[in-house]
Design an enzyme around this catalytic site. Sequence first.
Site, PDB file in Angstrom:
ATOM      1  N   TYR A  63       0.832  -1.205   0.000  1.00  0.00           N
ATOM      2  CA  TYR A  63       0.000   0.000   0.000  1.00  0.00           C
ATOM      3  C   TYR A  63       0.869   1.259   0.000  1.00  0.00           C
ATOM      4  O   TYR A  63       1.545   1.566   0.988  1.00  0.00           O
ATOM      5  CB  TYR A  63      -0.936   0.022   1.213  1.00  0.00           C
ATOM      6  CG  TYR A  63      -1.877  -1.161   1.290  1.00  0.00           C
ATOM      7  CD1 TYR A  63      -2.353  -1.780   0.130  1.00  0.00           C
ATOM      8  CD2 TYR A  63      -2.293  -1.659   2.513  1.00  0.00           C
ATOM      9  CE1 TYR A  63      -3.207  -2.869   0.206  1.00  0.00           C
ATOM     10  CE2 TYR A  63      -3.160  -2.751   2.590  1.00  0.00           C
ATOM     11  CZ  TYR A  63      -3.600  -3.349   1.427  1.00  0.00           C
ATOM     12  OH  TYR A  63      -4.447  -4.434   1.496  1.00  0.00           O
ATOM     13  N   HIS A 129      -0.064 -11.989   0.433  1.00  0.00           N
ATOM     14  CA  HIS A 129      -0.932 -10.965  -0.151  1.00  0.00           C
ATOM     15  C   HIS A 129      -1.321 -11.275  -1.606  1.00  0.00           C
ATOM     16  O   HIS A 129      -0.478 -11.280  -2.491  1.00  0.00           O
ATOM     17  CB  HIS A 129      -0.180  -9.621  -0.084  1.00  0.00           C
ATOM     18  CG  HIS A 129      -1.046  -8.424  -0.310  1.00  0.00           C
ATOM     19  ND1 HIS A 129      -0.578  -7.143  -0.149  1.00  0.00           N
ATOM     20  CD2 HIS A 129      -2.346  -8.288  -0.688  1.00  0.00           C
ATOM     21  CE1 HIS A 129      -1.540  -6.283  -0.408  1.00  0.00           C
ATOM     22  NE2 HIS A 129      -2.616  -6.948  -0.753  1.00  0.00           N
TER      23      HIS A 129
HETATM   24  P1  NAD Z   1     -13.398  -0.033   1.242  1.00  0.00           P
HETATM   25  O1  NAD Z   1     -14.536  -0.760   0.663  1.00  0.00           O
HETATM   26  O2  NAD Z   1     -13.185  -0.088   2.699  1.00  0.00           O
HETATM   27  O3  NAD Z   1     -13.510   1.472   0.724  1.00  0.00           O
HETATM   28  C1  NAD Z   1     -12.544   2.426   1.014  1.00  0.00           C
HETATM   29  C2  NAD Z   1     -12.958   3.761   0.412  1.00  0.00           C
HETATM   30  O4  NAD Z   1     -14.114   4.241   1.073  1.00  0.00           O
HETATM   31  C3  NAD Z   1     -11.901   4.847   0.583  1.00  0.00           C
HETATM   32  O5  NAD Z   1     -11.985   5.739  -0.520  1.00  0.00           O
HETATM   33  C4  NAD Z   1     -12.354   5.554   1.840  1.00  0.00           C
HETATM   34  O6  NAD Z   1     -11.849   6.868   1.872  1.00  0.00           O
HETATM   35  C5  NAD Z   1     -13.853   5.521   1.659  1.00  0.00           C
HETATM   36  N1  NAD Z   1     -14.630   5.616   2.913  1.00  0.00           N
HETATM   37  C6  NAD Z   1     -14.371   5.039   4.111  1.00  0.00           C
HETATM   38  N2  NAD Z   1     -15.321   5.346   5.000  1.00  0.00           N
HETATM   39  C7  NAD Z   1     -16.210   6.129   4.358  1.00  0.00           C
HETATM   40  C8  NAD Z   1     -17.412   6.765   4.760  1.00  0.00           C
HETATM   41  N3  NAD Z   1     -17.892   6.640   5.997  1.00  0.00           N
HETATM   42  N4  NAD Z   1     -18.075   7.506   3.835  1.00  0.00           N
HETATM   43  C9  NAD Z   1     -17.609   7.636   2.583  1.00  0.00           C
HETATM   44  N5  NAD Z   1     -16.468   7.051   2.142  1.00  0.00           N
HETATM   45  C10 NAD Z   1     -15.782   6.311   3.025  1.00  0.00           C
HETATM   46  O7  NAD Z   1     -12.085  -0.558   0.472  1.00  0.00           O
HETATM   47  P2  NAD Z   1     -10.582  -0.814   0.906  1.00  0.00           P
HETATM   48  O8  NAD Z   1      -9.975   0.344   1.615  1.00  0.00           O
HETATM   49  O9  NAD Z   1      -9.902  -1.303  -0.312  1.00  0.00           O
HETATM   50  O10 NAD Z   1     -10.680  -2.048   1.898  1.00  0.00           O
HETATM   51  C11 NAD Z   1     -10.541  -1.933   3.284  1.00  0.00           C
HETATM   52  C12 NAD Z   1      -9.194  -2.440   3.776  1.00  0.00           C
HETATM   53  O11 NAD Z   1      -9.132  -3.863   3.641  1.00  0.00           O
HETATM   54  C13 NAD Z   1      -7.986  -1.903   3.007  1.00  0.00           C
HETATM   55  O12 NAD Z   1      -7.612  -0.628   3.470  1.00  0.00           O
HETATM   56  C14 NAD Z   1      -6.970  -2.979   3.296  1.00  0.00           C
HETATM   57  O13 NAD Z   1      -6.415  -2.787   4.582  1.00  0.00           O
HETATM   58  C15 NAD Z   1      -7.825  -4.253   3.282  1.00  0.00           C
HETATM   59  N6  NAD Z   1      -7.861  -4.907   1.940  1.00  0.00           N
HETATM   60  C16 NAD Z   1      -7.030  -5.957   1.714  1.00  0.00           C
HETATM   61  C17 NAD Z   1      -7.011  -6.569   0.470  1.00  0.00           C
HETATM   62  C18 NAD Z   1      -6.077  -7.715   0.219  1.00  0.00           C
HETATM   63  O14 NAD Z   1      -5.405  -8.164   1.121  1.00  0.00           O
HETATM   64  N7  NAD Z   1      -5.989  -8.230  -0.983  1.00  0.00           N
HETATM   65  C19 NAD Z   1      -7.831  -6.113  -0.559  1.00  0.00           C
HETATM   66  C20 NAD Z   1      -8.695  -5.059  -0.289  1.00  0.00           C
HETATM   67  C21 NAD Z   1      -8.707  -4.471   0.969  1.00  0.00           C
END
Ligand code: NAD
Length: 324
Positions: A63, A129
């Site tokens: 990230y 990952h």
């Molecule tokens: P998410 O679905 O959590 O969406 C994140 C987006 O939503 C960002 O733009 C954030 O600013 C916005 N957001 C957050 N809260 C909000 C709110 N209350 N209102 C409006 N917008 C809001 O997607 P993500 O960040 O990709 O997934 C969450 C976490 O999971 C990642 O940060 C990561 O740590 C993990 N993740 C891991 C993998 C993997 O291991 N392959 C893949 C995806 C995500």
Amino acid sequence: MTSATPKLEYRELGNTGLKLSCVGFGASPLGNVFGGVTGEEANAAVREAFRLGINFFDTSPYYGGTLSEKVLGNALKALGVPRNEYVVATKCGRYKEEGFNFSADRVTRSIDESLERLQLEYVDILYCHDIEFGSLDQIVKETIPALQKIKEAGKTRFIGITGLPLHIYTYVLDRVPPGSLDVILSYCHYCINDSTLEDIIPYLKSKGVGIVNASPLAMGLLTESGPPEWHPASSELKSACQAAATYCKEKGKSIAKLAMQYSLLNKEMTSVLVGMKSVKQVEENVAAATELAASGIDEATLAEVEAILKPVKNQSWPSGIQQS
Ligand code: NAD
């Protein structure tokens, strides 16, 4: 937090004994993956998360090309919270500059690099990952045994795998000795537009692995401002989610809140990991959980949103390489 503030729920993660807040802090946005964030904003978001009861933080060297780990490490250090009061997960095998490398040698070096950036002596969970981009047979025969050695060395307490296609979990778990893996992290498969993770819950439970459900907002699809430019969804899926967001906005409702609550309702998934970069987002997402506990989900709006998304329900996108 005042005594009147409802507390976040904590749920047990598989057989690990870890109790995670039902809302987890996804730290990919701290690597500027969803737009720029200053160090101050990041520190404030992490501080607010602790204040409101979030105890689970997820990052990766990938990230922001190691930025997320560094920013999260600085924020945790600045707060000075006792190490046993929070759970940190990071990953290995995927890197911004190098691409994918799941060799035993690379993942063994990777954890040392992550610990240095996070300024920690151990992490609680270390995942491989996005394993669909490597040979799944290498993951089974080489990478997981290397992660087990890292666990034995005390550099991580638990190990797991992450990735998008759900078949990777059954492929790997069918081929490793029972108890080899502690956790899986699935993303974009338990949110309003895609609930396919539910289908393999009985299987995952039978294997004794804990389940983390990431991306309840479908990586921005289920937000008013919409997804980032790199989002891999089809234009059909993006348009349907945009229509759902507009519908909610016109009714004076928040699609993000509804989406958080939808994911939180399924208690088989220990923590709903949402990407956050500001105090406001932390407050909104925690409020979504506490309001859900107090008064349930808005069934009428959910039914309307599900109807709008029905034509694209469970539509995903390709991820990974052809396995030999
Ligand atoms: P998410 O679905 O959590 O969406 C994140 C987006 O939503 C960002 O733009 C954030 O600013 C916005 N957001 C957050 N809260 C909000 C709110 N209350 N209102 C409006 N917008 C809001 O997607 P993500 O960040 O990709 O997934 C969450 C976490 O999971 C990642 O940060 C990561 O740590 C993990 N993740 C891991 C993998 C993997 O291991 N392959 C893949 C995806 C995500």
